[in-house]
Design a protein around this motif. Structure first.
Motif, PDB file in Angstrom:
ATOM      1  N   ASP A  87     -17.156 -18.299 -45.562  1.00 14.39           N
ATOM      2  CA  ASP A  87     -16.859 -16.945 -46.032  1.00 14.39           C
ATOM      3  C   ASP A  87     -15.373 -16.642 -46.180  1.00 14.39           C
ATOM      4  N   MET A  88     -14.507 -17.637 -45.926  1.00 12.73           N
ATOM      5  CA  MET A  88     -13.085 -17.446 -46.184  1.00 12.73           C
ATOM      6  C   MET A  88     -12.714 -17.986 -47.566  1.00 12.73           C
ATOM      7  N   ASP A  89     -13.712 -18.505 -48.249  1.00 14.84           N
ATOM      8  CA  ASP A  89     -13.501 -19.007 -49.605  1.00 14.84           C
ATOM      9  C   ASP A  89     -13.106 -17.850 -50.521  1.00 14.84           C
ATOM     10  N   GLY A  90     -12.264 -18.136 -51.510  1.00 18.21           N
ATOM     11  CA  GLY A  90     -11.875 -17.102 -52.462  1.00 18.21           C
ATOM     12  C   GLY A  90     -12.974 -16.856 -53.484  1.00 18.21           C
ATOM     13  N   LEU A  91     -13.197 -15.589 -53.832  1.00 13.88           N
ATOM     14  CA  LEU A  91     -14.207 -15.247 -54.833  1.00 13.88           C
ATOM     15  C   LEU A  91     -13.758 -15.771 -56.195  1.00 13.88           C
ATOM     16  N   ARG A  92     -14.600 -16.597 -56.815  1.00 12.37           N
ATOM     17  CA  ARG A  92     -14.225 -17.218 -58.092  1.00 12.37           C
ATOM     18  C   ARG A  92     -14.692 -16.416 -59.298  1.00 12.37           C
ATOM     19  N   LYS A  93     -15.873 -15.824 -59.197  1.00 15.26           N
ATOM     20  CA  LYS A  93     -16.381 -15.013 -60.306  1.00 15.26           C
ATOM     21  C   LYS A  93     -17.297 -13.930 -59.758  1.00 15.26           C
ATOM     22  N   VAL A  94     -17.524 -12.911 -60.544  1.00 17.29           N
ATOM     23  CA  VAL A  94     -18.362 -11.789 -60.118  1.00 17.29           C
ATOM     24  C   VAL A  94     -19.831 -12.148 -60.350  1.00 17.29           C
ATOM     25  N   PRO A  95     -20.660 -12.103 -59.298  1.00 16.76           N
ATOM     26  CA  PRO A  95     -22.092 -12.397 -59.473  1.00 16.76           C
ATOM     27  C   PRO A  95     -22.754 -11.371 -60.393  1.00 16.76           C
ATOM     28  N   ASP A  96     -23.858 -11.786 -61.017  1.00 15.29           N
ATOM     29  CA  ASP A  96     -24.562 -10.894 -61.948  1.00 15.29           C
ATOM     30  C   ASP A  96     -25.383  -9.828 -61.235  1.00 15.29           C
ATOM     31  N   ASN A  97     -25.837 -10.131 -60.013  1.00 19.81           N
ATOM     32  CA  ASN A  97     -26.834  -9.273 -59.364  1.00 19.81           C
ATOM     33  C   ASN A  97     -26.240  -8.340 -58.310  1.00 19.81           C
ATOM     34  N   VAL A  98     -25.037  -7.808 -58.577  1.00 16.40           N
ATOM     35  CA  VAL A  98     -24.403  -6.899 -57.618  1.00 16.40           C
ATOM     36  C   VAL A  98     -23.885  -5.653 -58.333  1.00 16.40           C
ATOM     37  N   PRO A  99     -23.783  -4.527 -57.615  1.00 19.05           N
ATOM     38  CA  PRO A  99     -23.169  -3.328 -58.196  1.00 19.05           C
ATOM     39  C   PRO A  99     -21.640  -3.417 -58.111  1.00 19.05           C
ATOM     40  N   ASN A 100     -20.958  -2.401 -58.586  1.00 21.02           N
ATOM     41  CA  ASN A 100     -19.491  -2.290 -58.479  1.00 21.02           C
ATOM     42  C   ASN A 100     -18.762  -3.544 -58.962  1.00 21.02           C
ATOM     43  N   LYS A 101     -19.156  -4.030 -60.116  1.00 24.99           N
ATOM     44  CA  LYS A 101     -18.570  -5.267 -60.642  1.00 24.99           C
ATOM     45  C   LYS A 101     -17.074  -5.124 -60.924  1.00 24.99           C
ATOM     46  N   ASP A 102     -16.661  -3.943 -61.377  1.00 27.61           N
ATOM     47  CA  ASP A 102     -15.237  -3.748 -61.685  1.00 27.61           C
ATOM     48  C   ASP A 102     -14.383  -3.894 -60.431  1.00 27.61           C
ATOM     49  N   MET A 103     -14.886  -3.367 -59.313  1.00 26.69           N
ATOM     50  CA  MET A 103     -14.157  -3.499 -58.049  1.00 26.69           C
ATOM     51  C   MET A 103     -14.041  -4.968 -57.656  1.00 26.69           C
ATOM     52  N   LEU A 104     -15.139  -5.703 -57.784  1.00 26.97           N
ATOM     53  CA  LEU A 104     -15.112  -7.124 -57.434  1.00 26.97           C
ATOM     54  C   LEU A 104     -14.161  -7.897 -58.341  1.00 26.97           C
ATOM     55  N   LYS A 105     -14.149  -7.526 -59.608  1.00 24.97           N
ATOM     56  CA  LYS A 105     -13.281  -8.217 -60.562  1.00 24.97           C
ATOM     57  C   LYS A 105     -11.815  -8.111 -60.144  1.00 24.97           C
ATOM     58  N   LYS A 106     -11.443  -6.953 -59.596  1.00 21.86           N
ATOM     59  CA  LYS A 106     -10.061  -6.738 -59.146  1.00 21.86           C
ATOM     60  C   LYS A 106      -9.732  -7.569 -57.908  1.00 21.86           C
ATOM     61  N   ASN A 107     -10.771  -8.051 -57.218  1.00 24.88           N
ATOM     62  CA  ASN A 107     -10.562  -8.790 -55.970  1.00 24.88           C
ATOM     63  C   ASN A 107     -10.823 -10.287 -56.101  1.00 24.88           C
ATOM     64  N   ILE A 108     -10.989 -10.769 -57.323  1.00 27.73           N
ATOM     65  CA  ILE A 108     -11.202 -12.207 -57.520  1.00 27.73           C
ATOM     66  C   ILE A 108     -10.021 -12.978 -56.931  1.00 27.73           C
ATOM     67  N   GLY A 109     -10.344 -14.031 -56.205  1.00 27.68           N
ATOM     68  CA  GLY A 109      -9.314 -14.855 -55.574  1.00 27.68           C
ATOM     69  C   GLY A 109      -9.115 -14.557 -54.103  1.00 27.68           C
ATOM     70  N   LYS A 110      -9.572 -13.394 -53.646  1.00 28.59           N
ATOM     71  CA  LYS A 110      -9.419 -13.044 -52.234  1.00 28.59           C
ATOM     72  C   LYS A 110     -10.563 -13.645 -51.409  1.00 28.59           C
ATOM     73  N   PRO A 111     -10.329 -13.887 -50.105  1.00 30.02           N
ATOM     74  CA  PRO A 111     -11.421 -14.348 -49.246  1.00 30.02           C
ATOM     75  C   PRO A 111     -12.579 -13.356 -49.281  1.00 30.02           C
ATOM     76  N   LEU A 112     -13.793 -13.864 -49.249  1.00 29.70           N
ATOM     77  CA  LEU A 112     -14.975 -13.009 -49.351  1.00 29.70           C
ATOM     78  C   LEU A 112     -15.022 -11.956 -48.251  1.00 29.70           C
ATOM     79  N   THR A 113     -14.453 -12.288 -47.083  1.00 28.16           N
ATOM     80  CA  THR A 113     -14.450 -11.332 -45.971  1.00 28.16           C
ATOM     81  C   THR A 113     -13.290 -10.344 -46.059  1.00 28.16           C
ATOM     82  N   SER A 114     -12.492 -10.434 -47.126  1.00 23.66           N
ATOM     83  CA  SER A 114     -11.406  -9.472 -47.345  1.00 23.66           C
ATOM     84  C   SER A 114     -11.687  -8.572 -48.539  1.00 23.66           C
ATOM     85  N   ILE A 115     -12.875  -8.700 -49.109  1.00 26.67           N
ATOM     86  CA  ILE A 115     -13.262  -7.922 -50.289  1.00 26.67           C
ATOM     87  C   ILE A 115     -14.255  -6.844 -49.866  1.00 26.67           C
TER      88      ILE A 115
END
Length: 532
Positions: A87-115
């Motif tokens: 879970d410290m891996d950086g988010l590479r892309k926004v999954p299809d099956n989640v809400p708030n995609k724009d927020m996730l897009k702004k956090n691409i590259g951050k550790p999953l536990t920091s998003i």
């Protein structure tokens, strides 16, 4: 726990025992087994929490659990399973099956536990998916310890191993660099600094490795300034293949299985362990799941089936059987597999008690139930049960139980709850797959005499005491009499008229279950429709 007699171990052929023996051999063998210094044997399963748990996650944990059970029946040693979340891996892309995609897009590259959690329920996106994983595994009563990569990095658990990797970085680069493309080689490093400017996991070139200071120097992308950062305390994450080796060494992992697509990663991680003078775990490389077209199943493509989908039509035990069977062979995973696997589970279960004690260790039933099968009785196949629901054209369980009790009045939902669940699965499968495709064939002038003869045989040559085999034999004779070039075409005709489908159960057994009089009534109604 009862231990298996050492003299028969060599005669046990099932793959979980074979894997257990490999692990034992890595510690001196059955006769000279030496418990590792940590005091237990550790089996690991891995989870990438950028997405929700899926059927592959279940498969890896249930298979590892089977190896654990085998080990515990062979040696006196504590055996643990750790489920490790990267879970410290950086988010590479926004999954299809989640809400708030724009927020996730702004956090691409951050550790999953920091998003932030897009579902707004947990501390972070990583925490959300970790909770889903644990809930998922707990639902199946798996015995495991959960480990978060973020927690281990930040609390310093990995520090001593990371320092060893830094001290041996040149050896590690010699292992990894030859496997990379030219453009990737130029900026590859085993260490991924966490930017203090952006919070992202950086894939940047390391300008200087400083083993004496436990640090590295890199150029910060946002301002082009040189930054020195410690490799400890969660300030750097390890690159994937090095991270895997680091995890094995730090946790003391003795066994881990993985998919064929990670074969190279296993090989490189093992070489890294060896380069640092550490032992790598025993590995099993399993084959991938394929869709009905023979193509690899992908979460992003959505060409597979999920655990929830399987459990709508089959028991957890049937899914465990599917995972047990030939892990080193590629297997198709689509909806038609489910009823077949449910019936295979029933068949294995029915034969289990009669097996020689040695052969029980090779039965999937032993491994699915950890040597203690629960009570379950079914003389009725899932295929026949689905067709019973089909011919009754109902989702009313009481009606289905009425027919079943005509066949066997000793079973009930109370004394056989597992069979009661089987009816639920059959009803669901009927509603979703059989009913939408029903297409009844009307009797015509060319075949009406066949059905009249079938009706008369059931009326005058068969009674309640006739066996399923006797009924089947008489039906065969009708098919032969009318000279069908292939008897499959004869039975296909019957299925199309009375069930509205081209395939069906063994008719002798089905008529015995559904009832002779009831079958006569169905045939007579079909004949009447022809005469209208």
């Amino acid at each position: 726990m009862h231990k298996i007699d050492k003299s028969i171990i060599k005669d046990i052929k099932s793959w979980p025992f074979s894997e257990a023996v490999k692990i034992i051999d890595s510690f001196g063998g059955i006769e000279k087994f030496v418990l590792p210094a940590k005091g237990y044997i550790l089996l690991e399963t891995g989870y990438g929490p950028s997405g929700l748990p899926h059927i592959g996650t279940f498969g890896e944990v249930v298979r590892t659990t089977m190896v654990k059970n085998s080990l515990e029946n062979l040696i006196d040693a504590s055996v643990k399973i750790v489920t490790f979340s990267d879970d410290m891996d950086g988010l590479r892309k926004v999954p299809d099956n989640v809400p708030n995609k724009d927020m996730l897009k702004k956090n691409i590259g951050k550790p999953l536990t920091s998003i932030p959690d897009p579902f707004e329920k947990f501390q972070s996106f990583g925490h959300h998916n970790n909770a889903k994983l644990r809930s998922f595994l707990d639902e199946f009563n798996f015995d495991y310890d959960f480990v978060s990569s973020t927690e281990k990095y930040r609390e310093g658990f990995f520090d001593s191993t990371i320092i060893e990797i830094l001290q041996n970085y040149e050896r590690i680069l010699e292992i990894i660099l030859p496997t990379l493309r030219k453009e990737r080689k130029s900026n590859y490093s085993p260490f991924l600094p966490i930017s203090k400017q952006t919070g992202k996991v950086l894939q940047v070139k390391i300008d200087e490795y400083r083993p004496k200071h436990n640090s590295v120097i890199y150029t910060e992308p946002t301002n082009q300034k040189k930054v020195e950062v410690l490799v400890t305390g969660g300030q750097c994450k390890m690159q994937w293949k090095v991270d895997w080796a680091m995890r094995w060494m730090a946790l003391g992992v003795d066994y881990e299985m993985c998919g064929k697509d990670l074969t190279e990663s296993v090989d490189l991680a093992s070489k890294i362990c060896k380069a640092i003078g550490k032992k790598s775990p025993v590995n099993l490389i399993y084959e991938m799941f394929l869709d009905e077209k023979g193509e690899k199943i992908s979460k992003s493509i959505g060409n597979g089936i999920g655990v929830d989908e399987w459990l709508r039509y089959g028991s957890p035990e049937s899914l465990s059987l599917y995972m047990y069977q030939k892990p080193k062979s590629a297997k198709k995973l689509f909806f038609d597999v489910i009823p077949k696997t449910v019936d295979e589970y029933i068949s294995h279960y029915k034969s289990y008690d009669a097996l020689d004690p040695l052969k029980k260790y090779d039965s999937p039933i032993w491994h699915i139930h950890a040597g203690s099968p629960k009570k379950f009785k079914s003389e009725i196949s899932f295929n026949s049960l689905t067709n019973l629901v089909s011919i009754c054209n109902t989702d009313d369980k009481e009606i289905i139980w009425g027919f079943i009790n005509q066949y066997d009045n000793e079973i009930s939902p109370t004394n056989n709850p597992e069979f009661d669940k089987l009816i639920d699965y059959a009803i669901n499968y009927y509603k979703d797959f059989v009913l939408p495709n029903k297409n009844y064939l009307k009797i015509d002038d060319d075949n009406i005499f066949i059905f009249e003869e079938l009706r008369d045989i059931l009326k005058f040559k068969i009674n309640k005491n006739s066996s399923a085999e006797e009924i089947q034999t008489l039906l065969y004779e009708v098919g032969k009499k009318y000279k069908f070039s292939n008897l499959k075409d004869f039975f296909k005709l019957i299925y199309q008229v009375i069930l509205g489908q081209e395939q069906g159960p063994r008719l002798g057994s089905f008529i015995k279950l559904f009832g002779v009089e009831e079958t006569i009534n169905v045939i007579e109604k079909a004949i009447e429709l022809k005469k209208l």
